[in-house]
Design a protein around this motif. Structure first.
Motif, mmCIF file in Angstrom:
data_model
loop_
_atom_site.group_PDB
_atom_site.id
_atom_site.type_symbol
_atom_site.label_atom_id
_atom_site.label_comp_id
_atom_site.label_asym_id
_atom_site.label_seq_id
_atom_site.Cartn_x
_atom_site.Cartn_y
_atom_site.Cartn_z
ATOM 1 N N GLN A 137 -13.801 28.415 24.556
ATOM 2 C CA GLN A 137 -12.589 28.986 23.852
ATOM 3 C C GLN A 137 -12.980 29.385 22.566
ATOM 4 O OE1 GLN A 137 -9.100 28.928 24.042
ATOM 5 N NE2 GLN A 137 -8.968 28.802 26.229
ATOM 6 N N GLU A 192 -13.357 31.339 33.057
ATOM 7 C CA GLU A 192 -12.517 30.642 32.860
ATOM 8 C C GLU A 192 -11.322 30.542 31.968
ATOM 9 O OE1 GLU A 192 -9.631 27.303 33.512
ATOM 10 O OE2 GLU A 192 -10.944 27.501 31.820
ATOM 11 N N GLU A 193 -11.859 30.521 30.633
ATOM 12 C CA GLU A 193 -10.922 30.579 29.630
ATOM 13 C C GLU A 193 -10.175 31.845 29.585
ATOM 14 O OE1 GLU A 193 -10.137 27.772 28.691
ATOM 15 O OE2 GLU A 193 -11.812 26.384 28.207
ATOM 16 N N HIS A 214 -9.980 22.910 23.052
ATOM 17 C CA HIS A 214 -9.299 23.961 22.616
ATOM 18 C C HIS A 214 -8.866 24.000 21.081
ATOM 19 C CE1 HIS A 214 -7.982 25.878 26.645
ATOM 20 N NE2 HIS A 214 -8.976 25.251 26.650
ATOM 21 N N HIS A 221 -17.487 26.058 34.248
ATOM 22 C CA HIS A 221 -17.386 27.325 33.656
ATOM 23 C C HIS A 221 -18.519 27.124 32.317
ATOM 24 C CE1 HIS A 221 -14.150 26.144 30.583
ATOM 25 N NE2 HIS A 221 -13.766 25.453 31.631
ATOM 26 N N ASP A 271 -15.064 20.479 27.322
ATOM 27 C CA ASP A 271 -14.527 21.937 28.045
ATOM 28 C C ASP A 271 -15.364 23.275 27.960
ATOM 29 O OD1 ASP A 271 -12.973 23.507 29.500
ATOM 30 O OD2 ASP A 271 -11.484 23.624 27.826
#
Ligand code: BES
Ligand code: MN
Ligand code: MN
Length: 462
Positions: free
Chosen positions: A90, A158-159, A432, A86, A125
């Motif tokens: 975030q 995705e998030e 995150h 992805h 991420d």
């Protein structure tokens, strides 16, 4: 894959700079103010896939953010690897806790990353981990070593729950047909303890609203005589766990898979230091469900956590007030066999039932997804295991993770193939959180390991 090491050495600076450029775009899917940046990131991914040797790359529109699809089909008779990742990130909040701005990537060394780590939102991420696959692809195509077909499916939601990806997958079964799905969006135990993620938890995310009186009231004139929604919501939430930290929602554990003594003993073999864990988090004790270890609590057991709670006066100074409403956002991490929609219903029923007279309660479901477990005897797992043996010098440990990638269960259901989760992040990478980072060593190790996976995977079809 002989020359992968020298290829990385030669192109290392460029590999880092390209990732840094990608990290500069604030592709925050949760906040519509960043819409153009999310779209710009999709364009950047498209370009990078073209440069890496995909011969078809398209930006597939959805009702939300687009999915970038790329492929290189070299021979219809060869197996196909589908890479998922992805490009959204975030929100970086709280901004004041970052040591450097989240979208101005910088390289700093840390105790765990003496070779340096890139600090930026999305570094680990998932932009950094996703981009390892793009660079591994570049290596394989530019050195004529791609041993099978490749498809890329990189999404931008995705998030926020991947709602549109589910539809895309259902409508594009043929296009996405593959023999294995490969994802780097998880972590590993430690740099010298490679691991492959064999399980993910499911998720049910809800928001609750408790309403008392029809307006905010003077807490002296009315205090003690009407239900205070904040007092009530905290009491209701507190009652969701008993003294052993079991969740009290009737039926919540009915489908939870009990692990055998043997499986739990196998899990306990993974290296883990409770002291180091406590030290890293600056806590004097761990906390959780009676009868389970820390690693069990955060992987094979379901949880219920408040993620945010608000209501009343939180400005400077004191205001004497009984608020009309109180709210909380609650997540439940689920384990395989618990159905997230069923759990959402059980939660809703119970939460409404425990409300005292004098308040009204609303439960609004957000998103959710099923958990996932995958066996270690699949061709994909075995190929991944061999790849790690080459690049880390030891076999990886299978590990169940506490995090969720809800779309993985849907992949298996719709596309009928297994997902291999080759994560290269560390728990300390602060995904995150403020100061998210990704070790340069980890980034390059990922790029080095992935081509070996392709080689072993393709070989197992011969
Ligand atoms: N990459 C993470 C999930 C993850 C991280 C799994 C580390 C295992 C180890 C993913 O981007 C994520 O954050 N997922 C969300 C769920 C989603 C529905 C918002 C999560 O786990 O909170
Ligand atoms: Mn992720
Ligand atoms: Mn995430």
């Amino acid at each position: 894959m002989e020359n992968i090491k020298s290829y990385i050495k030669e192109h290392k600076d460029r590999f880092l700079n390209e990732l840094i450029e990608l990290l500069k775009i604030p592709s925050i899917s949760a906040d519509s103010a960043y819409k153009n940046d999310v779209l710009k990131t999709a364009d950047a991914i498209k370009l990078s896939l073209e440069e890496a040797g995909c011969n078809i790359v398209e930006i597939c529109p959805t009702d939300g953010y687009p999915i970038v699809y790329g492929e290189k089909i070299i021979d219809k008779n060869l197996p196909t690897v589908l890479v998922y990742g992805h490009y959204d990130v975030q929100p970086p909040d709280p901004l004041n806790l970052w040591d450097s701005p989240p979208f101005e990537p910088i390289i700093k060394s840390t105790a765990l990353h003496p070779d340096g780590a890139i600090f930026a939102r999305g570094a680990c991420d998932d932009k950094g981990q996703m981009y390892m696959h793009v660079k591994a692809m570049e290596f394989m195509t530019s050195t004529n070593q791609l041993p099978c077909n490749v498809k890329f499916m990189i999404e931008g939601e995705e998030e926020v729950g991947s709602a549109n990806l589910a539809t895309f997958v259902k409508n594009n079964q043929k296009k996405l047909k593959n023999d294995v799905i490969l994802i780097s969006d998880t972590g590993m135990i430690a740099k010298d303890v490679p691991s492959i993620t064999t399980g993910l938890r499911g998720l049910s995310y809800v928001e609750v609203e408790v309403t008392g009186p029809n307006r905010d009231l003077h807490s002296g004139l009315y205090g003690g005589a009407v239900a205070n929604p904040i007092n009530i919501i905290t009491k209701m939430i507190a009652s969701l766990h008993d003294e052993n930290n079991h969740i009290t929602i009737p039926g919540f554990y009915d489908k939870v898979e009990g692990l055998s003594k043997e499986e739990r003993a196998e899990m306990a073999k993974a290296p883990f230091s409770l002291d180091a864990y406590k030290k890293a988090l600056d806590i004097d004790a761990v906390y959780g469900e009676t009868g389970y270890t820390t690693n069990e609590r955060n992987s094979i057991r379901p949880t219920l956590d408040v993620n945010g709670i608000w209501g009343g006066y939180i400005g400077e100074g004191a205001k004497t007030v009984i608020a009309s409403k109180a709210y909380a956002k609650i997540s439940m991490r689920l384990v395989p066999h618990q159905d997230w929609e069923e759990i959402t219903k059980l939660f809703t029923k119970h939460f409404m039932a425990i409300a005292p007279k004098g308040v009204k309660v609303k439960v609004k479901p957000h998103h959710g997804g099923q958990g996932y477990v995958t066996p270690i005897d699949s061709i994909g797992y075995q190929a991944a295991s061999k790849a790690y043996e080459v690049t880390f010098g030891k076999a990886p440990i299978p590990q169940r993770s506490g995090g969720s990638i809800p779309i993985v269960a849907l992949f298996e259901q719709e596309l009928k193939s297994k997902t291999i989760l080759m994560g290269f992040g560390l728990d300390s990478d602060a995904i995150h959180s403020p100061n998210e980072h990704f070790g340069i060593w980890n980034y390059l190790k990922g790029i080095e390991t992935i081509p070996h996976f392709y080689k072993y995977f393709a070989e197992s079809f011969k």
